[in-house]
Design an enzyme around this catalytic site. Structure first.
Site, PDB file in Angstrom:
ATOM      1  N   ASP A 218       0.841  -1.200   0.000  1.00  0.00           N
ATOM      2  CA  ASP A 218       0.000   0.000   0.000  1.00  0.00           C
ATOM      3  C   ASP A 218       0.870   1.242   0.000  1.00  0.00           C
ATOM      4  O   ASP A 218       1.178   1.803   1.037  1.00  0.00           O
ATOM      5  CB  ASP A 218      -0.929  -0.015   1.227  1.00  0.00           C
ATOM      6  CG  ASP A 218      -1.979  -1.108   1.124  1.00  0.00           C
ATOM      7  OD1 ASP A 218      -2.539  -1.277   0.024  1.00  0.00           O
ATOM      8  OD2 ASP A 218      -2.224  -1.800   2.121  1.00  0.00           O
TER       9      ASP A 218
ATOM     10  N   LYS B  40      -0.102  -7.694  -3.395  1.00  0.00           N
ATOM     11  CA  LYS B  40      -1.372  -7.026  -3.718  1.00  0.00           C
ATOM     12  C   LYS B  40      -1.115  -5.553  -3.994  1.00  0.00           C
ATOM     13  O   LYS B  40      -0.482  -4.866  -3.202  1.00  0.00           O
ATOM     14  CB  LYS B  40      -2.358  -7.159  -2.551  1.00  0.00           C
ATOM     15  CG  LYS B  40      -3.687  -6.455  -2.825  1.00  0.00           C
ATOM     16  CD  LYS B  40      -4.691  -6.725  -1.731  1.00  0.00           C
ATOM     17  CE  LYS B  40      -4.701  -5.692  -0.641  1.00  0.00           C
ATOM     18  NZ  LYS B  40      -5.460  -4.470  -0.946  1.00  0.00           N
TER      19      LYS B  40
ATOM     20  N   ASP C 286      -6.199  -5.359  -6.777  1.00  0.00           N
ATOM     21  CA  ASP C 286      -7.398  -5.126  -5.963  1.00  0.00           C
ATOM     22  C   ASP C 286      -8.020  -3.783  -6.318  1.00  0.00           C
ATOM     23  O   ASP C 286      -7.830  -2.791  -5.610  1.00  0.00           O
ATOM     24  CB  ASP C 286      -6.968  -5.173  -4.483  1.00  0.00           C
ATOM     25  CG  ASP C 286      -8.137  -5.045  -3.527  1.00  0.00           C
ATOM     26  OD1 ASP C 286      -9.289  -5.273  -3.958  1.00  0.00           O
ATOM     27  OD2 ASP C 286      -7.894  -4.723  -2.353  1.00  0.00           O
TER      28      ASP C 286
ATOM     29  N   LYS D  87     -11.426  -3.342  -6.979  1.00  0.00           N
ATOM     30  CA  LYS D  87     -12.808  -3.271  -6.467  1.00  0.00           C
ATOM     31  C   LYS D  87     -13.786  -2.585  -7.434  1.00  0.00           C
ATOM     32  O   LYS D  87     -14.413  -1.591  -7.096  1.00  0.00           O
ATOM     33  CB  LYS D  87     -12.826  -2.555  -5.106  1.00  0.00           C
ATOM     34  CG  LYS D  87     -12.082  -3.306  -4.005  1.00  0.00           C
ATOM     35  CD  LYS D  87     -12.345  -2.672  -2.640  1.00  0.00           C
ATOM     36  CE  LYS D  87     -11.667  -3.409  -1.512  1.00  0.00           C
ATOM     37  NZ  LYS D  87     -10.198  -3.286  -1.501  1.00  0.00           N
TER      38      LYS D  87
ATOM     39  N   ASP E  80     -19.687  -0.860 -10.984  1.00  0.00           N
ATOM     40  CA  ASP E  80     -20.276   0.055 -11.971  1.00  0.00           C
ATOM     41  C   ASP E  80     -21.296  -0.758 -12.766  1.00  0.00           C
ATOM     42  O   ASP E  80     -21.557  -1.916 -12.426  1.00  0.00           O
ATOM     43  CB  ASP E  80     -19.155   0.633 -12.867  1.00  0.00           C
ATOM     44  CG  ASP E  80     -19.477   2.037 -13.379  1.00  0.00           C
ATOM     45  OD1 ASP E  80     -20.628   2.238 -13.857  1.00  0.00           O
ATOM     46  OD2 ASP E  80     -18.608   2.909 -13.313  1.00  0.00           O
TER      47      ASP E  80
ATOM     48  N   ASN F  83     -21.648  -3.254 -18.290  1.00  0.00           N
ATOM     49  CA  ASN F  83     -20.878  -2.976 -19.505  1.00  0.00           C
ATOM     50  C   ASN F  83     -19.541  -2.292 -19.176  1.00  0.00           C
ATOM     51  O   ASN F  83     -18.508  -2.614 -19.767  1.00  0.00           O
ATOM     52  CB  ASN F  83     -21.725  -2.092 -20.435  1.00  0.00           C
ATOM     53  CG  ASN F  83     -21.066  -1.887 -21.769  1.00  0.00           C
ATOM     54  OD1 ASN F  83     -20.783  -2.853 -22.469  1.00  0.00           O
ATOM     55  ND2 ASN F  83     -20.798  -0.638 -22.106  1.00  0.00           N
TER      56      ASN F  83
ATOM     57  N   THR G 179     -15.073  -3.731   5.641  1.00  0.00           N
ATOM     58  CA  THR G 179     -14.916  -3.871   7.099  1.00  0.00           C
ATOM     59  C   THR G 179     -14.907  -2.516   7.801  1.00  0.00           C
ATOM     60  O   THR G 179     -15.015  -2.455   9.020  1.00  0.00           O
ATOM     61  CB  THR G 179     -13.626  -4.637   7.458  1.00  0.00           C
ATOM     62  OG1 THR G 179     -12.581  -4.158   6.634  1.00  0.00           O
ATOM     63  CG2 THR G 179     -13.796  -6.119   7.267  1.00  0.00           C
TER      64      THR G 179
ATOM     65  N   GLN H 121      -6.504  -1.964  12.354  1.00  0.00           N
ATOM     66  CA  GLN H 121      -7.395  -3.115  12.156  1.00  0.00           C
ATOM     67  C   GLN H 121      -8.100  -3.432  13.475  1.00  0.00           C
ATOM     68  O   GLN H 121      -7.454  -3.531  14.513  1.00  0.00           O
ATOM     69  CB  GLN H 121      -6.597  -4.345  11.694  1.00  0.00           C
ATOM     70  CG  GLN H 121      -5.958  -4.191  10.321  1.00  0.00           C
ATOM     71  CD  GLN H 121      -6.955  -4.319   9.171  1.00  0.00           C
ATOM     72  OE1 GLN H 121      -8.166  -4.358   9.382  1.00  0.00           O
ATOM     73  NE2 GLN H 121      -6.447  -4.357   7.954  1.00  0.00           N
TER      74      GLN H 121
ATOM     75  N   ARG I 289       1.149  -4.234   6.693  1.00  0.00           N
ATOM     76  CA  ARG I 289       2.134  -3.589   7.568  1.00  0.00           C
ATOM     77  C   ARG I 289       2.969  -4.526   8.442  1.00  0.00           C
ATOM     78  O   ARG I 289       4.137  -4.195   8.702  1.00  0.00           O
ATOM     79  CB  ARG I 289       1.423  -2.518   8.398  1.00  0.00           C
ATOM     80  CG  ARG I 289       1.065  -1.305   7.540  1.00  0.00           C
ATOM     81  CD  ARG I 289      -0.017  -0.467   8.144  1.00  0.00           C
ATOM     82  NE  ARG I 289      -1.301  -1.172   8.172  1.00  0.00           N
ATOM     83  CZ  ARG I 289      -2.423  -0.650   8.642  1.00  0.00           C
ATOM     84  NH1 ARG I 289      -2.425   0.575   9.134  1.00  0.00           N
ATOM     85  NH2 ARG I 289      -3.537  -1.348   8.604  1.00  0.00           N
TER      86      ARG I 289
HETATM   87  O1  C5P Z   1      -1.426  -3.430   6.617  1.00  0.00           O
HETATM   88  P1  C5P Z   1      -2.571  -4.386   6.707  1.00  0.00           P
HETATM   89  O2  C5P Z   1      -2.146  -5.823   6.945  1.00  0.00           O
HETATM   90  O3  C5P Z   1      -3.637  -3.926   7.658  1.00  0.00           O
HETATM   91  O4  C5P Z   1      -3.175  -4.344   5.234  1.00  0.00           O
HETATM   92  C1  C5P Z   1      -4.342  -5.047   4.899  1.00  0.00           C
HETATM   93  C2  C5P Z   1      -4.663  -4.839   3.445  1.00  0.00           C
HETATM   94  O5  C5P Z   1      -5.918  -5.441   3.197  1.00  0.00           O
HETATM   95  C3  C5P Z   1      -4.788  -3.392   3.009  1.00  0.00           C
HETATM   96  O6  C5P Z   1      -4.387  -3.324   1.639  1.00  0.00           O
HETATM   97  C4  C5P Z   1      -6.246  -3.114   3.135  1.00  0.00           C
HETATM   98  O7  C5P Z   1      -6.702  -2.125   2.269  1.00  0.00           O
HETATM   99  C5  C5P Z   1      -6.838  -4.462   2.738  1.00  0.00           C
HETATM  100  N1  C5P Z   1      -8.177  -4.731   3.223  1.00  0.00           N
HETATM  101  C6  C5P Z   1      -8.519  -4.696   4.567  1.00  0.00           C
HETATM  102  N2  C5P Z   1      -9.798  -4.970   4.948  1.00  0.00           N
HETATM  103  C7  C5P Z   1     -10.708  -5.274   4.029  1.00  0.00           C
HETATM  104  C8  C5P Z   1     -10.383  -5.324   2.682  1.00  0.00           C
HETATM  105  C9  C5P Z   1      -9.087  -5.047   2.311  1.00  0.00           C
HETATM  106  O8  C5P Z   1      -7.672  -4.451   5.413  1.00  0.00           O
HETATM  107  N3  C5P Z   1     -11.920  -5.570   4.405  1.00  0.00           N
END
Ligand code: C5P
Length: 235
Positions: free
Chosen positions: A9, A31, A58, A60, A63, A66, A122, A192, A213
């Site tokens: 990221d 990713k 990723d 996402k 839309d 088409n 989430t 998280q 991270r």
């Molecule tokens: O750094 P970390 O392990 O928290 O990164 C988690 C990755 O998963 C990030 O790219 C975040 O955008 C993605 N993600 C998430 N929760 C979700 C969907 C995707 O943390 N529900």
């Protein structure tokens, strides 16, 4: 198969490529998401892919069918192993994504990427559901969208550590479950809120672990990836 996909990221393509090179052999793939894509475009994605690791793109998509079908063709040209759509776009949109990806892959002579559906982000909590027109519980909504996604023929679902067991039961063994929010016991949880250890997630039915991270912010990213891999192998 190594289930770890490291989330790169960043908007810095050189940093992403450097990390991808250091992680080769220690993770199953990397990713790249919207933050990276908006800053660096397809050329940036190709540059990171040159490190040789499988790519989870990723983006996402959400839309009309088409437009998603057209965007999917562009995504397939980057030869990702996996890519994402929002299940909230509906069954027709997801079917268009799967079909378009299949056609584009056949034309290019590459493997069709797995199409993964994102159910409820989430970042959305139960308190916000009524405001966006959703009745029932959050888990009800996740299950409802997962069922629509499965019916539409997607290959997998991105879900939180909270939902993995329930979705494994609901969707059966053939559905790929991809789980972010993974934290080894020795890593900071950061922002998280609901986390699970790597081995626990696999035990609950996860196929792919998206880990950012704990690897990317470690002083020694390759060492952190190796430590997670060792934990998984010991479990
Ligand atoms: O750094 P970390 O392990 O928290 O990164 C988690 C990755 O998963 C990030 O790219 C975040 O955008 C993605 N993600 C998430 N929760 C979700 C969907 C995707 O943390 N529900």
């Amino acid at each position: 198969m190594n289930p770890i996909y490291c989330a790169l990221d960043t908007t810095d393509a050189d940093a992403a490529l450097g990390l991808a090179r250091r992680l080769a052999g220690l993770v199953g793939g990397v990713k790249l998401g919207l933050e990276f894509f908006v800053a660096n475009g397809p050329a940036g994605v190709r540059a990171v892919a040159a490190a040789g690791l499988p790519l989870f793109l990723d983006l996402k998509f959400h839309d009309i069918p088409n437009t998603v079908a057209g965007a999917m063709k562009g995504a397939v040209a980057l030869a990702p192993a996996m890519t994402t759509v929002h299940a909230g776009g509906g069954g027709e949109m997801m079917r268009a994504a799967v079909q378009s990806a299949g056609e584009a892959a056949a034309r290019a002579g590459v493997r069709r990427p797995d199409i993964l559906a994102v159910t409820v982000l989430t970042s959305i909590g139960p308190a916000e559901l009524p405001a966006i027109g959703v009745g029932g519980t959050l888990l009800d909504q996740v299950k409802r969208l997962a069922a629509v996604a499965q019916e539409a023929g997607v290959d997998g679902i991105v879900c939180s550590p909270h939902e993995v067991e329930e979705l494994r039961r609901l969707c059966g063994p053939g559905m790929k479950l991809v789980i972010p929010g993974i934290r080894p016991a020795w890593a900071a949880t950061n922002d998280q809120k609901r986390v699970l250890g790597p081995a626990e997630a696999v035990a609950k039915g996860a196929d792919i672990l998206v880990i950012g991270r704990p690897i990317t912010a470690a002083g020694d990213p390759a060492g952190a990836a190796r430590r997670i891999l060792d934990e998984l192998e010991a479990a």
